[in-house]
Design an enzyme around this catalytic site. Structure first.
Site, short mmCIF file in Angstrom:
data_model
loop_
_atom_site.label_atom_id
_atom_site.label_comp_id
_atom_site.label_asym_id
_atom_site.label_seq_id
_atom_site.Cartn_x
_atom_site.Cartn_y
_atom_site.Cartn_z
N ASP A 108 -32.26 -91.12 23.24
CA ASP A 108 -31.62 -90.00 23.94
C ASP A 108 -32.20 -89.70 25.16
OD1 ASP A 108 -30.07 -87.59 23.77
OD2 ASP A 108 -31.97 -86.55 23.05
N HIS B 203 -33.28 -90.32 31.07
CA HIS B 203 -34.11 -89.51 31.94
C HIS B 203 -35.63 -90.15 32.24
CE1 HIS B 203 -30.97 -87.13 30.59
NE2 HIS B 203 -31.44 -86.59 29.75
N ARG C 249 -7.49 -82.00 19.86
CA ARG C 249 -6.73 -81.94 18.67
C ARG C 249 -6.60 -80.55 18.19
NH1 ARG C 249 -8.00 -85.92 14.40
NH2 ARG C 249 -9.76 -84.43 14.35
N LYS D 94 -39.15 -83.14 20.26
CA LYS D 94 -38.63 -81.97 19.89
C LYS D 94 -39.54 -81.34 19.08
CE LYS D 94 -33.63 -83.09 20.64
NZ LYS D 94 -33.21 -82.52 21.86
N ASP E 90 -26.53 -88.89 34.42
CA ASP E 90 -27.76 -88.53 33.91
C ASP E 90 -28.29 -87.44 34.45
OD1 ASP E 90 -30.64 -88.15 33.51
OD2 ASP E 90 -30.65 -90.48 33.26
N HIS E 91 -28.05 -86.09 33.72
CA HIS E 91 -28.18 -84.96 34.45
C HIS E 91 -29.64 -84.58 35.14
CE1 HIS E 91 -30.20 -83.45 30.44
NE2 HIS E 91 -30.37 -82.38 31.36
N LYS F 291 -31.11 -82.74 39.02
CA LYS F 291 -32.05 -81.49 39.36
C LYS F 291 -32.69 -81.62 40.73
CE LYS F 291 -33.23 -81.44 34.32
NZ LYS F 291 -33.00 -80.13 33.77
N LYS G 15 -23.86 -89.71 28.34
CA LYS G 15 -24.48 -90.66 27.61
C LYS G 15 -24.60 -90.35 26.20
CE LYS G 15 -28.71 -88.17 27.90
NZ LYS G 15 -29.13 -87.74 26.47
N GLU H 140 -39.74 -80.54 24.24
CA GLU H 140 -38.90 -79.38 24.21
C GLU H 140 -39.54 -78.68 22.98
OE1 GLU H 140 -34.30 -80.56 24.86
OE2 GLU H 140 -35.26 -81.97 24.04
C1 BG6 Z 1 -30.14 -84.26 26.99
C2 BG6 Z 1 -30.43 -84.64 25.45
O1 BG6 Z 1 -30.00 -85.49 27.71
O2 BG6 Z 1 -31.20 -83.51 27.53
C3 BG6 Z 1 -31.17 -83.51 24.66
O3 BG6 Z 1 -29.34 -85.12 24.81
C4 BG6 Z 1 -32.06 -82.65 25.60
O4 BG6 Z 1 -31.45 -83.75 23.50
C5 BG6 Z 1 -31.69 -82.10 26.86
O5 BG6 Z 1 -32.15 -81.29 24.79
C6 BG6 Z 1 -32.87 -81.49 27.79
O6 BG6 Z 1 -32.21 -81.26 28.99
P1 BG6 Z 1 -33.06 -80.26 29.79
O7 BG6 Z 1 -32.18 -80.31 31.07
O8 BG6 Z 1 -32.98 -79.00 29.03
O9 BG6 Z 1 -34.33 -80.84 29.79
#
Ligand code: BG6
Length: 515
Positions: free
Chosen positions: A263, A268, A69, A366, A205-206, A210, A176, A244
């Protein structure tokens, strides 16, 4: 002994799949991106698209359509993509690659709920098919808050954009969280399934994109050394950590109300657990791998006393990297009353023969001591140690550690004699495998691999609805317990989590590894 004649041998499906060494290039296609100004789009999705183009893995007529938008022309959107590529892409910027990519960039202005905007989007997509040769093949990438999924999905359906056709494909990519709990995940999955056929739904799910995560199955099943020890006879416990050092980094809108368990653990960490604990699949084809992942996830149980075997916390103000940092409740956009956890840890068990009695500890947070993700398989002590107490004071448990990031590799930890000591002291040492030292190529970003897989229609790295729902089934009782039992405990930024996280593991007579 009867022999199987060659013509009767079953073909090994692993060998029959395409030669994996040949680079896979996507055929004619485009991506329609919803949520173009979000963090994820700018930092991950757009740079990954450019990196794929730069590696020659996208078709020459590839198209990227932004939908938002905003009172924008195509050029304004192209500028946004350009800036995010310059800032975040992994591979060097090349003018000729950018020029070719930017020729396929379009923008459609509209509200996510406005049917007319979808009619305009359809016009743009049809035009791209006619002028850039995208062949009718388009992936709709929903990089938007989950509350907006239904309105977009319904409009994609109503406008005919999602329509399946024998000579073209339409796919949907969903970021997600897939729901907030089991009930909402089922409702979301039902909705997605009512719009797209199952093979056209790609849940990202990234972590699964990896290289280091994909390597878990390779290391486990390509070697003989590890698998004989990978069970309750030898393993004492498994610790899966994703720590993190950053805070929520301006993402209060997404994070507050979701928290660390939803999250990260729901997706993950439970995926890492599944890959670490599953049985060997019949083949590495998507169907066979999923069968084993689902089987092991179904065997996961929670301890009876959830309160004693889990922990949650919220970061308080403190110091990180020599600088003072704010506490979670002082972050912009976070309610001072918020009970969202920024640290979560829990013990789960796996109720099968291989893992009976071996706790799996999962933790994420975090503003912890440093950024590190690892899967540590911690072994039992040797059944007999023919050393005096003083000689083995510094001997810990053997461990096999998949270092997922940032220092990608594997560590094997074991005891070794300290040289030049007449008393023969034994101390822990590390044997390290580093990606950078063994392989020349740098690993692609997870999003490059996953986006390419979407365009190729290759689903093994995307969780199926069943996996997502089992993961919620595991997590829901913990979330319910926490919701009924007060607030998360405060922990100092830059430390390793709340007191209760140390207590929960100490209760089992164990300690967290210091990564
Ligand atoms: C994401 C979370 O899926 O993964 C984030 O929503 C997190 O909160 C991130 O910071 C971390 O990804 P990576 O690849 O840096 O471990």
């Amino acid at each position: 002994m009867s022999r199987i004649r060659p013509e009767h041998r079953l073909e090994n499906p692993l060998r029959s799949t395409l030669d994996q060494r040949v680079p896979r290039v996507a055929g004619p296609c485009g991506i329609v991106l919803f949520g173009v100004t979000g963090d994820l789009s700018r930092k991950k999705v757009m740079p990954a698209i450019y990196d794929l183009a730069n590696r020659g893995l996208l078709p020459p007529g590839f198209a990227l359509v932004g939908f938002a938008r905003r009172d924008w022309e195509d050029e304004d959107f192209a500028q946004l993509v350009h800036d995010s590529v310059r800032e975040h892409s992994r591979t060097p910027f090349r003018e000729e690659v950018w020029k070719q990519l930017s020729e396929g960039i379009r923008f459609v202005e509209g509200d996510l709920g406005d049917a007319d905007a979808y009619a305009r989007l359809k016009g743009v997509v049809d035009d791209l098919d006619a002028t850039r040769g995208t062949g009718g093949n388009h992936a709709f990438y929903l990089s938007i808050p989950p509350g907006l999924f239904p309105v977009v999905l319904e409009n994609l359906k109503a406008s005919g954009l999602a329509e399946d056709h024998p000579d073209r494909w339409r796919r949907v990519v969903i970021e997600k969280p897939f729901g907030h709990d089991l009930e909402s995940a089922i409702a979301l999955n039902d909705l997605v399934d009512s719009v797209f056929p199952p093979g056209a739904v790609f849940r990202i799910d990234h972590y699964l994109g990896k290289e280091t995560v994909q390597n878990i199955l390779a290391v486990r099943f390509a070697n003989t050394m590890f698998e004989p020890l990978w069970n309750a006879h030898y393993v004492d416990n498994v610790q899966i950590t994703m720590a993190e050092d950053i805070g929520i980094a301006g993402r209060a809108g997404y994070y507050d109300g979701i928290g660390a368990a939803r999250d990260v653990i729901q997706n993950h960490l439970l995926q890492l657990l599944a890959l670490t604990a599953m049985e060997e699949p019949l083949t590495l084809t998507p169907g066979d791998v999923r069968i084993e992942k689902e089987k092991v996830l179904r065997a996961v149980t929670l301890p009876r006393e959830i309160g004693k075997h889990s922990s949650r916390g919220q970061y308080a103000e403190g110091w990180q990297g020599g600088l003072p940092v704010r506490g979670y409740l002082e972050e912009d956009g976070v309610s001072p009353e918020s009970a969202t956890e920024t640290y979560a840890a829990m013990r789960v068990d796996i109720d099968n023969r291989r893992w009976a009695g071996v706790p799996f500890y999962l933790r994420t947070g975090k503003r912890l001591g440093r950024r590190v993700t690892e899967v540590a398989v911690v072994f039992k002590r040797a059944p007999h140690l023919p050393f005096s107490e003083s000689m083995i004071q510094e001997l810990g448990n053997n461990a096999f550690v998949f270092r997922i990031q940032p220092d990608e590799g594997i560590t094997v930890r074991f005891g070794s004699k300290v040289p030049n000591t007449t008393t023969g002291q034994v101390r822990d040492v590390n044997m390290d495998f580093q990606y950078g030292e063994s392989f020349v190529d740098s690993s692609p970003e997870a999003y490059e691999r996953l986006i390419l897989d979407v365009l190729l229609g290759d689903p093994p790295l995307f969780p199926r609805r069943e996996e997502v729902e089992i993961a919620w089934q595991i997590l829901d009782p913990v979330l319910d317990y926490w919701a009924d039992h007060g607030r998360p405990e405060q922990y100092a930024s830059g430390g390793w989590g709340p007191e209760s996280s140390y207590d929960m593991i100490a209760r089992d007579g164990r300690m967290w590894r210091r990564p």
